[in-house]
Design a protein around this motif. Structure first.
Motif, PDB file in Angstrom:
ATOM      1  N   GLY A  38     -11.356   6.950  -4.667  1.00 56.54           N
ATOM      2  CA  GLY A  38     -11.493   6.909  -3.209  1.00 56.54           C
ATOM      3  C   GLY A  38     -10.296   7.587  -2.563  1.00 56.54           C
ATOM      4  O   GLY A  38      -9.204   7.659  -3.161  1.00 56.54           O
ATOM      5  N   ILE A  39     -10.515   8.076  -1.366  1.00 55.05           N
ATOM      6  CA  ILE A  39      -9.468   8.826  -0.651  1.00 55.05           C
ATOM      7  C   ILE A  39      -9.366   8.267   0.768  1.00 55.05           C
ATOM      8  O   ILE A  39     -10.382   8.097   1.440  1.00 55.05           O
ATOM      9  N   SER A  79       0.858  -1.190   0.000  1.00 53.82           N
ATOM     10  CA  SER A  79       0.000   0.000   0.000  1.00 53.82           C
ATOM     11  C   SER A  79       0.890   1.234   0.000  1.00 53.82           C
ATOM     12  O   SER A  79       1.830   1.321   0.802  1.00 53.82           O
ATOM     13  N   THR A  80       0.609   2.177  -0.887  1.00 56.66           N
ATOM     14  CA  THR A  80       1.431   3.404  -0.925  1.00 56.66           C
ATOM     15  C   THR A  80       1.259   4.193   0.373  1.00 56.66           C
ATOM     16  O   THR A  80       2.175   4.889   0.802  1.00 56.66           O
ATOM     17  N   ASN A  81       0.076   4.094   1.010  1.00 56.65           N
ATOM     18  CA  ASN A  81      -0.087   4.772   2.304  1.00 56.65           C
ATOM     19  C   ASN A  81       0.858   4.160   3.345  1.00 56.65           C
ATOM     20  O   ASN A  81       1.499   4.883   4.105  1.00 56.65           O
ATOM     21  N   GLN A 110      -0.309  -2.099  -6.680  1.00 56.58           N
ATOM     22  CA  GLN A 110      -0.578  -2.061  -5.224  1.00 56.58           C
ATOM     23  C   GLN A 110      -1.391  -3.321  -4.910  1.00 56.58           C
ATOM     24  O   GLN A 110      -2.527  -3.451  -5.347  1.00 56.58           O
ATOM     25  N   GLY A 140      -4.029  -2.733  -1.211  1.00 61.05           N
ATOM     26  CA  GLY A 140      -4.485  -1.354  -1.011  1.00 61.05           C
ATOM     27  C   GLY A 140      -5.539  -1.293   0.086  1.00 61.05           C
ATOM     28  O   GLY A 140      -6.367  -2.205   0.206  1.00 61.05           O
ATOM     29  N   ARG A 141      -5.479  -0.239   0.857  1.00 69.39           N
ATOM     30  CA  ARG A 141      -6.430  -0.091   1.968  1.00 69.39           C
ATOM     31  C   ARG A 141      -7.449   0.988   1.654  1.00 69.39           C
ATOM     32  O   ARG A 141      -7.131   2.020   1.083  1.00 69.39           O
ATOM     33  N   GLY A 142      -8.718   0.703   2.039  1.00 72.75           N
ATOM     34  CA  GLY A 142      -9.776   1.688   1.875  1.00 72.75           C
ATOM     35  C   GLY A 142     -10.216   2.195   3.237  1.00 72.75           C
ATOM     36  O   GLY A 142      -9.606   1.862   4.260  1.00 72.75           O
ATOM     37  N   GLN A 143     -11.280   2.986   3.251  1.00 72.34           N
ATOM     38  CA  GLN A 143     -11.781   3.520   4.519  1.00 72.34           C
ATOM     39  C   GLN A 143     -12.353   2.397   5.371  1.00 72.34           C
ATOM     40  O   GLN A 143     -12.927   1.445   4.845  1.00 72.34           O
ATOM     41  N   TRP A 158      -8.859  -1.916  -1.041  1.00 66.27           N
ATOM     42  CA  TRP A 158      -8.981  -1.138  -2.277  1.00 66.27           C
ATOM     43  C   TRP A 158      -8.309  -1.958  -3.365  1.00 66.27           C
ATOM     44  O   TRP A 158      -7.111  -2.149  -3.359  1.00 66.27           O
ATOM     45  N   LYS A 167     -18.659   4.828  -8.291  1.00 67.31           N
ATOM     46  CA  LYS A 167     -17.447   5.349  -7.643  1.00 67.31           C
ATOM     47  C   LYS A 167     -16.243   5.219  -8.570  1.00 67.31           C
ATOM     48  O   LYS A 167     -15.899   4.138  -9.014  1.00 67.31           O
TER      49      LYS A 167
HETATM   50  C1  BTN Z   1     -11.841   4.284  -0.031  1.00 58.90           C
HETATM   51  O1  BTN Z   1     -12.609   4.751  -0.856  1.00 58.90           O
HETATM   52  O2  BTN Z   1     -12.213   3.381   0.750  1.00 58.90           O
HETATM   53  C2  BTN Z   1     -10.442   4.818   0.041  1.00 58.90           C
HETATM   54  C3  BTN Z   1      -9.557   4.188  -0.987  1.00 58.90           C
HETATM   55  C4  BTN Z   1      -8.148   4.752  -0.981  1.00 58.90           C
HETATM   56  C5  BTN Z   1      -7.239   4.014  -1.929  1.00 58.90           C
HETATM   57  C6  BTN Z   1      -5.893   4.655  -2.037  1.00 58.90           C
HETATM   58  S1  BTN Z   1      -4.924   3.945  -3.337  1.00 58.90           S
HETATM   59  C7  BTN Z   1      -3.508   4.776  -2.757  1.00 58.90           C
HETATM   60  C8  BTN Z   1      -3.547   4.724  -1.242  1.00 58.90           C
HETATM   61  N1  BTN Z   1      -2.954   3.510  -0.730  1.00 58.90           N
HETATM   62  C9  BTN Z   1      -3.847   2.736  -0.082  1.00 58.90           C
HETATM   63  O3  BTN Z   1      -3.588   1.639   0.452  1.00 58.90           O
HETATM   64  N2  BTN Z   1      -5.047   3.308  -0.122  1.00 58.90           N
HETATM   65  C10 BTN Z   1      -5.016   4.588  -0.800  1.00 58.90           C
END
Ligand code: BTN
Length: 247
Positions: free
Chosen positions: A115-116, A16-18, A41, A44-47, A52, A112
């Motif tokens: 996402g952020i 995950s880039t975060n 990725q 990836g993690r979402g809210q 993600w 959608k």
């Molecule tokens: C969401 O809508 O649930 C949020 C999604 C966010 C995805 C981005 S992709 C780049 C960054 N790295 C992650 O692991 N998540 C965010």
């Protein structure tokens, strides 16, 4: 003057880039505006613990590092400025009406497209840092089923887009809206956010604890809670975990 993306870290593959940006912050103080991107990725993690999903080489996955010079009480203004930058990027490239679904999902045609995920560290009344993780669906054409359903630039426009072009436009818009935040243009940020807010001033269906009801979004408060006016229960002041949008 912030120059997001000037300092850029490109990774072939990462969970995950975060996570990567948070690790950089644990080990030092990267330049403000540093962006971490990857073509692949895989976790990836979402809210709210969501995942993600993003197909390799198809989409933008980027995490930006900021040190917001505003009090922590303004955390929602920061969120709104990031959402506005993503919104403007997508609307200008797609040339299609784009909405911000509270608090910061980006929708096109009720689907959608981005996402952020914002992750902050605070001390007292100050931000130590904020990582704005942004995922924009660009060339991917198949998605698992989600509510709301997912879409991408390619699905909406039947064209292929360069991921880097979207990243550059996003950097320009982040510079613009983050500068507005730092210049205390609070009203401009909030009014523009409301202007693009999905279902603002429209009667629509929501759900709380399994119960569906009609209500009208009348705004958000300074804390970022959603205000929904209802016939039966009056004005509801809601946080993210409490309310679902029914599509
Ligand atoms: C969401 O809508 O649930 C949020 C999604 C966010 C995805 C981005 S992709 C780049 C960054 N790295 C992650 O692991 N998540 C965010």
């Amino acid at each position: 003057m912030i120059e997001t993306g000037k300092n850029s870290i490109r990774l072939t593959e990462i969970d995950s880039t975060n996570n990567y940006a948070l690790q950089l912050l644990a080990n030092g103080k990267p330049l403000e505006g540093t962006v971490v991107t990857t073509a692949h990725q895989h976790s990836g993690r979402g809210q709210r613990t969501a995942v993600w999903q993003s197909e390799k080489d198809m989409n933008l996955a980027a995490s930006f590092i900021f040190y917001p010079p505003v009090p922590v009480a303004d955390h929602f203004l920061f969120n709104q400025s990031i959402a506005l930058a993503v919104h403007e990027t997508i609307e200008k490239i797609l040339k299609q009406k784009t909405d911000i679904k509270w608090p910061n999902d980006i929708l096109v045609n009720n689907k959608k497209i981005a996402g952020i995920l914002i992750e902050n560290s605070i001390r007292g009344n100050q931000f130590l840092y904020a990582v704005a993780g942004i995922g924009i669906n660009i060339n991917q054409k198949q998605f698992s089923s989600f509510t709301p359903p997912a879409t991408s630039f390619a699905l909406e426009n039947n064209e292929t887009f360069m991921v880097d072009d979207v990243l550059h436009a996003l950097c320009r818009n982040l510079n613009k809206w983050y500068t507005a935040l730092c210049s205390e243009e609070d009203e401009l940020i909030h009014n523009t956010y409301l202007q693009h807010l999905f279902r603002y001033n429209e009667l629509a269906l929501y759900e709380i604890e399994g119960e569906k009801f009609y209500g009208t979004i009348t705004g958000t408060n300074e804390d970022g809670r959603l205000l929904i006016e209802t016939y039966e229960k009056g004005m509801l002041v809601l946080n993210l975990k409490e309310v679902k949008f029914v599509f």
